[in-house]
Structure formats: C-alpha cells, structure tokens
Design an enzyme around this catalytic site. Structure first.
Site, PDB file in Angstrom:
ATOM      1  N   CYS A  78       0.872  -1.171   0.000  1.00 54.87           N
ATOM      2  CA  CYS A  78       0.000   0.000   0.000  1.00 54.87           C
ATOM      3  C   CYS A  78       0.911   1.224   0.000  1.00 54.87           C
ATOM      4  O   CYS A  78       1.805   1.327   0.850  1.00 54.87           O
ATOM      5  CB  CYS A  78      -0.849  -0.040   1.273  1.00 54.87           C
ATOM      6  SG  CYS A  78      -1.793   1.443   1.607  1.00 54.87           S
ATOM      7  N   CYS A 190      -0.873   3.915  -6.239  1.00 59.50           N
ATOM      8  CA  CYS A 190      -1.865   3.337  -5.335  1.00 59.50           C
ATOM      9  C   CYS A 190      -2.131   1.936  -5.858  1.00 59.50           C
ATOM     10  O   CYS A 190      -2.361   1.763  -7.065  1.00 59.50           O
ATOM     11  CB  CYS A 190      -3.151   4.158  -5.337  1.00 59.50           C
ATOM     12  SG  CYS A 190      -4.481   3.380  -4.392  1.00 59.50           S
TER      13      CYS A 190
END
Ligand code: DGL
Length: 271
Positions: A78, A190
């Site tokens: 992440c 992302c």
C-alpha cells in the site's frame, strides 16, 4: 541480525483493503511456491484520508500479527502505508523479518528507465502530501520531472464498484488537472489503480505510458528472498487472504484484484 528463518515460512502482505491483491497476484506469478498471508485492513479503509499517526498505529499492529504468523518477509502493499509507516514498522520489527514497501522498487524503476522524462503521479492524499516520491527522487539527484495529484476518491470507488463506468466520471475530473498534462508517463502510486489501467489510458488523448509497479515490486521481493537464501523452491503454496471486516462486496470484488477466485477470511484484529 535476523533470526534463522526457513524458506517455507510465509510472506506477509498487507494493504488498507483488497487493492493490495494486485501486488499479491504479481507476487504469485514470480514466486509460485511461496506461502502467502494477505491482510486487508478493510475495517479502516481508506487509509488515504487517515492521519499519519493512525496509519502508523494500524501498520505496526498488522505487522506484529504477521510476525506472530511467522512471516519471513513483510511487504507493505500500500503506497499510503508505505509512505506513512514503513520506517516505523522497520524500526519495530526489522530485526525479526525483512520489511519491504512498494515505493523503493518503483524509485529504482524510475531511475533505470525514466531519466529525463516527465512523470505524472496519482495516489491518495496521504501518499501525495507525504511528497515521498519527490523526496526520494531528489535524494538520488534523478533527472525526472514529477508532478503529483491526489485522486482521493478513486480507491474507495474502486473497492465499492470495481472496474465500473461510474469511475469514468471521477477520472474525467481528476485526469484533467493541469499537473497531469504534458507527461510522458503516469505512475499509479496506489495499489488499487492497476485494475482501471485501461480506463485511465482512454482518458488521455495522446498516448502515454502507465507505470504499474506491481511486477517490479514482486521482482524486488524475489531478489530479497534469493539474497537471504529464503526462496521457497519446493512444496505447494498455501495462501490465506484475511480481511479485518468481511462484507459481501469485498468478497465479490476480490477476484477483480487478484485475477482469480479466492476466499476471503475474516480476521478480527480490532475486536
Ligand atoms: N491501496 C492503497 C495505496 O496504495 C490505498 C487506498 C486507501 O486505502 O486509501 O495507497
């Protein structure tokens, strides 16, 4: 000094939700024999809007849980958590397992392939406001022109709708931003975004390159394991996919991110 790990110990991967499954999928492609424990912190999704302190607290707790499961390597799949918490997680558990993030392998890719290029970056507010990519580019003195823009609602919309045409309305507004024009490539900072790669491309009139770092990250993990003699060459891979909050919509969308059917299991870490 790391404890004596054995190759059959699992790789731990975590993300704010099921977006990190795009990285898990790349990992399985490059490391088909590895045992994998995935943890999606769906109870706290999205991380992109949370404070740095909150993300750090979540990440440290998740990393400890993965350590208890005897992970030899923990990958923060992440960007938001990599930006906010990688250094802290490494400080807490770096002596007990290899800790990796998704940003450093991407920076190496930029260094190798994108010198003298103009790169646009889209990611969460946490990732963009941390300026972590810019700092790392500057630290290495790279000749790369980076302009970043927070496309904050995208990750939650993708988790909710998948690769659905409602996403086009968001892309229309976000990708028209002046900072994202006149670029050679767009970096998807992302781990949720690779599933809408084609939609993103369609929004640019001129052909641009999309930088999706999942494969680069997977290759970097493989290299680390090789370097530490921890590559699992034998046996069948056992995989667990945990989420901190289980809903039907997460279960239904998991396949979109992982590319094949998987079973999500509820892991009540916060109860
Ligand atoms: N997938 C995460 C990232 O790479 C963040 C999405 C979110 O939880 O906001 O940044």
């Amino acid at each position: 000094m790391k404890p004596n790990h054995s190759p059959s110990q699992p790789i731990g991967i975590f993300d704010s939700g099921i977006g990190g499954l795009t990285v898990a999928h790349a990992l399985v492609k490059y490391l088909p024999k590895e045992n994998i424990i995935y943890f999606g912190d769906t109870a706290h999704l999205p991380y992109g809007d949370k404070s740095t302190a909150a993300i750090q607290a979540y990440a440290v707790k998740i990393a400890h849980m993965l350590l208890q499961q005897e992970c030899k390597l923990i990958l923060i799949a992440c960007n938001s958590a990599s930006a906010a918490a990688y250094e802290l997680v490494k400080e807490y558990i770096g002596s007990k397992a290899i800790v990796m993030n998704v940003i450093d392998p991407t920076i190496r890719l930029l260094k190798d392939k994108y010198t003298a290029k103009r790169i646009g970056l889209i990611g969460t507010r946490q990732t963009v406001n941390s300026h972590i990519y810019k700092k790392k580019i500057d630290d290495l003195n790279l000749d790369i022109q980076l302009s970043s823009y927070a496309t904050n609602l995208l990750a939650a919309a993708i988790e909710e709708f998948g690769n659905h045409h409602v996403i086009d309305s968001l892309l229309e507004v976000y990708l028209a931003h002046p900072d994202l024009q006149n670029i050679d490539a767009l970096l998807l900072a992302c781990t949720h975004y690779p599933v809408i790669k084609e939609r993103i491309l369609e929004h640019y009139k001129k052909p641009i390159e999309i930088i999706d770092s999942s494969e680069i990250v997977a290759q970097a993990v493989k290299k680390q394991l090789e370097k530490n003699n921890l590559l699992n060459a034998n046996g069948t891979s056992i995989k667990h996919f945990y989420v901190s909050d289980y809903t039907e919509s997460f279960a239904a969308n998991a396949k979109l991110f992982f590319g094949e059917d998987i079973t999500l299991e509820h892991y009540p870490l916060w109860d």
